[in-house]
Structures are given as C-alpha cells and as structure tokens.
Design an enzyme around this catalytic site. Structure first.
Site, short mmCIF file in Angstrom:
data_model
loop_
_atom_site.label_atom_id
_atom_site.label_comp_id
_atom_site.label_asym_id
_atom_site.label_seq_id
_atom_site.Cartn_x
_atom_site.Cartn_y
_atom_site.Cartn_z
CE LYS A 116 -73.05 -115.00 41.29
NZ LYS A 116 -74.25 -115.58 41.84
CE LYS A 152 -75.15 -123.06 36.60
NZ LYS A 152 -75.82 -122.71 37.83
CE LYS A 164 -74.57 -116.89 32.21
NZ LYS A 164 -75.56 -117.69 32.88
P1 TYM Z 1 -77.97 -116.30 39.21
O1 TYM Z 1 -77.56 -116.34 40.64
O2 TYM Z 1 -77.10 -117.01 38.22
O3 TYM Z 1 -78.10 -114.81 38.72
C1 TYM Z 1 -78.88 -113.85 39.42
C2 TYM Z 1 -79.51 -112.90 38.43
O4 TYM Z 1 -78.49 -112.26 37.63
C3 TYM Z 1 -78.77 -112.46 36.25
N1 TYM Z 1 -77.50 -112.60 35.53
C4 TYM Z 1 -77.20 -111.92 34.43
N2 TYM Z 1 -77.87 -110.98 33.73
C5 TYM Z 1 -77.28 -110.45 32.64
N3 TYM Z 1 -76.02 -110.82 32.22
C6 TYM Z 1 -75.32 -111.77 32.88
N4 TYM Z 1 -74.11 -112.10 32.48
C7 TYM Z 1 -75.90 -112.36 34.04
N5 TYM Z 1 -75.48 -113.29 34.92
C8 TYM Z 1 -76.47 -113.43 35.83
C9 TYM Z 1 -79.59 -113.74 36.17
O5 TYM Z 1 -80.34 -113.80 35.00
C10 TYM Z 1 -80.43 -113.62 37.43
O6 TYM Z 1 -81.57 -112.83 37.19
N6 TYM Z 1 -81.62 -119.70 38.81
C11 TYM Z 1 -81.32 -118.34 39.23
C12 TYM Z 1 -81.69 -118.05 40.67
C13 TYM Z 1 -83.10 -118.35 41.05
C14 TYM Z 1 -84.25 -117.62 40.65
C15 TYM Z 1 -85.33 -118.24 41.31
C16 TYM Z 1 -84.45 -116.51 39.83
C17 TYM Z 1 -83.52 -119.34 41.87
N7 TYM Z 1 -84.85 -119.29 42.05
C18 TYM Z 1 -86.64 -117.78 41.13
C19 TYM Z 1 -85.76 -116.06 39.65
C20 TYM Z 1 -86.83 -116.68 40.30
C21 TYM Z 1 -79.83 -118.09 39.08
O7 TYM Z 1 -79.04 -119.01 39.10
O8 TYM Z 1 -79.47 -116.80 39.05
#
Ligand code: TYM
Length: 332
Positions: A197, A111, A194
């Site tokens: 967004k 990032k 990947k």
């Molecule tokens: P975020 O907002 O990027 O994504 C949310 C969830 O979607 C999954 N994901 C994907 N899975 C498969 N293929 C993809 N291309 C893909 N893009 C996103 C992510 O793995 C996630 O499960 N850091 C985390 C948010 C967070 C969190 C937490 C998660 C904050 N605190 C505590 C678990 C526990 C994040 O940025 O997810």
C-alpha cells in the site's frame, strides 16, 4: 475445532497481495474453523494516520473482507481499538519481550529505514501488540502472507517465555499458516519489492477497488522481459517479474505454477498478459463492485463491527482475566 486469528491494517487501499496472501485464505478457512478477523487500527497509528482517513479506511477494509466472501455472522470481524483487552495484554507482553528480540525484526528496519531515531515507539513494539492480538484468543493458527512470519515467530517466543516465567500453560503456541501460490506478491513494476500500500507508484499494485480498465492498464504496464514463457517453473527463478505474474495467475486460477507454465509454455508475454487480465477482471471485478456497494452502507458496516467487538470481548475478557490472575494483579 481449531481457532484462527488474523489481522489487517486499515492504512490504505487493499490490494491483490492482501487478497491472495490473506483474504482468500481467510474465506476458505471459515468453512471449517472458528475464525476471528481483526482490523488493526491500533497498529495503523504506529505511523501517522489522518483521523478521517483512518475511519474511512476501517470501514473500507471491513467492506473488503465481506466482499471477498467472509460471512460476518459466522466469523467475528471487529476493529482492534474497540476491544481494550488488546492494548492491556500488549502492555504485559512489553514486559515479557526482550529488546534483543525486537531489534531483530526486519519489518521495523524496513519501515523505519534511515529515520530510526524518529520512528514512533509504537512502531518498535508493534510485534508485541500483534502477539497480544493472537494470544488473547489462544489462537492455534494465523493465516498470513510470508512477510508476517517473523512476527508470528516472535508471538511464539512471547507465549513460551510467559508460560515459562509464570510456570503456566496458559498460552498455546500459534502456528503461521502461509497458503497458496502467491504468499509474497511482488510489485508489478519491480519484482524485487513486495506489492504494498505504501509504494508511491499506483501502477505497482492492483487495488481491490480497481475496475476492469485499471486492471487491464496496470497488467499491460507491468514489467516483464523479452523471453518466452518457460515450461518449467525452475526457469523462472532468475526472472522475478515473470515469476510474479505466473504466481498471480496460478493463485487466481487455483492452479500451481507448474500447471501455469505448462499452459503457457513458449508463449509471448502479450498473450499471457491478455489471459491474466481476463482472469484478474473475472475474479477481482465483482469483489470491487460489492466493496463499493458496501462502503456506501455505513450503518451496516458499523453494525458488523459492533457485533464483532461484542462477541470478541466475550472471549478476550476471559483470557485477559486469566492472565491477570497468573501475573498477580489484584482485581479490586
Ligand atoms: P498487513 O495489513 O500489512 O497485511 C494484511 C495481510 O496481507 C498480507 N500481505 C501480503 N501477502 C502476500 N503478498 C503481499 N504483497 C502482501 N502484502 C500484505 C499480509 O501478510 C497479511 O497477512 N502486522 C499485520 C497485521 C496484524 C496481524 C495481527 C496479522 C496485526 N495483528 C495478528 C496476523 C495476526 C500487517 O501489517 O498486515
């Protein structure tokens, strides 16, 4: 009963990767577990967010969770900034985690890129806040996509070091739960990236709000190759775009990739893409329609978040108070 916690950022359109990697698993887990799902707006501002856009996205993600099938009465759904214990525990963890641990986080490197010196400090310590999210509820399992695995390992390291330093067993070790055939959905344009967004190309992802025409157009334009589909998934290993489309088909149809290969063995991509379009429209279409309906009902969405925040505070304030006692903070 095990406790489940997971989070999602309100930073833009939800997409098929979020749905297959996370949301649909969250929906399945609600049947048998106590589940807490958090819209992580504190994490979102580690990179610039337009304030009006952040508020809109927070409601839209709430709508996406409910439209996917999460029951807001059964589960706790709330936005992170409404429960101040997250930021408070994160500070304690900033004093537990080591710089060397954070230096190893691949997502920060991706990032921040070349602009490391210019990245916010928040982006760097992002995983400590994530550990606080999970451990504040003493969660046992964390359902996420593959990309979050390293962050959950760090949460375990933090839990362990906290327990060791203070000679306590306050925190259980949270386990990542990475489920299904599409744990890392790739871009429709480039099988080595990947689905995300932040990809500037709209055609790289299917958004959860896309209608049938958009879904169909994006699948038609998705990069594939000129070979026929193989009968054995091993033959997809050197064909990342083809593998990705097969994994998406498998996940959407609740099959494994082997079954999909058998079904389409020897077929051309045009045939496979028509079937994939039909399937994606039938699964994602109704969710998009329901999301649009919910987004127009701001009062309802806000009431869900308010109720969720109240219920999460009951759990998190108690755990934070235990942490403060262990650390030696006076409650004056
Ligand atoms: P975020 O907002 O990027 O994504 C949310 C969830 O979607 C999954 N994901 C994907 N899975 C498969 N293929 C993809 N291309 C893909 N893009 C996103 C992510 O793995 C996630 O499960 N850091 C985390 C948010 C967070 C969190 C937490 C998660 C904050 N605190 C505590 C678990 C526990 C994040 O940025 O997810």
């Amino acid at each position: 009963m095990s406790r489940i916690f997971s989070g999602i950022q309100p930073t833009g359109d939800l997409h098929l990767g979020n749905y297959l990697g996370a949301l649909r698993n969250w929906v399945a887990l609600q049947k048998e577990h106590e589940c807490i799902y958090c819209i992580v707006d504190l994490h979102a501002i580690t990179v610039w967010q337009d304030p009006k856009g952040l508020a809109l996205n927070t409601r839209e993600v709430t709508a996406g969770l409910i439209a996917s099938g999460l029951d807001p009465k059964k589960n706790i759904i709330f936005n992170q900034s409404a429960v101040s214990a997250h930021a408070e525990l994160a500070w304690v963890f900033n004093c537990i985690a080591r710089l060397g641990w954070l230096n190893r986080m691949t997502q920060f490197k991706e990032k921040a890129g070349e602009q490391k010196e210019n990245a916010s400090v928040g982006l760097y310590i992002y995983p400590n806040l994530m550990a606080a999210d999970i451990l504040l509820y003493k969660a046992n399992y964390v359902p996420v996509g593959e990309d979050q695995k390293q962050h959950i390992e760090l949460a375990r390291d933090i839990a362990q070091k906290f327990n060791n330093n203070y000679k306590t067993e306050l925190f259980p070790m949270p386990e990542p739960m990475i489920l299904g055939e599409a744990t890392r959905v790739m871009s429709l344009k480039d099988g080595s990236n990947k689905m995300s967004k932040s990809d500037p190309s709209e055609n790289s992802r299917i958004n959860m709000t896309d209608g049938p025409d958009e879904i169909s157009r994006k699948i038609k334009k998705a990069t594939s190759d000129s070979e026929l589909l193989p009968g054995d998934p091993k033959d997809l290993l050197s064909r990342p775009e083809a593998r990705n489309l097969c994994a998406i088909y498998a996940a959407l149809s609740n099959k494994n990739i082997s079954a999909v290969c058998i079904e389409f063995e020897g077929k051309q991509f045009s045939v496979f893409k028509s079937a994939l379009t039909e399937l994606a429209v039938s699964v994602m279409g109704p969710i998009g329609v329901e999301m649009a309906r919910l987004v127009s009902d701001q009062g309802y969405l806000d009431s869900v978040l308010k109720d969720g925040a109240e219920r999460s505070r009951v759990i998190s304030n108690k755990v934070l108070s235990e942490v403060y006692d262990v650390v030696g903070f006076l409650k004056t």
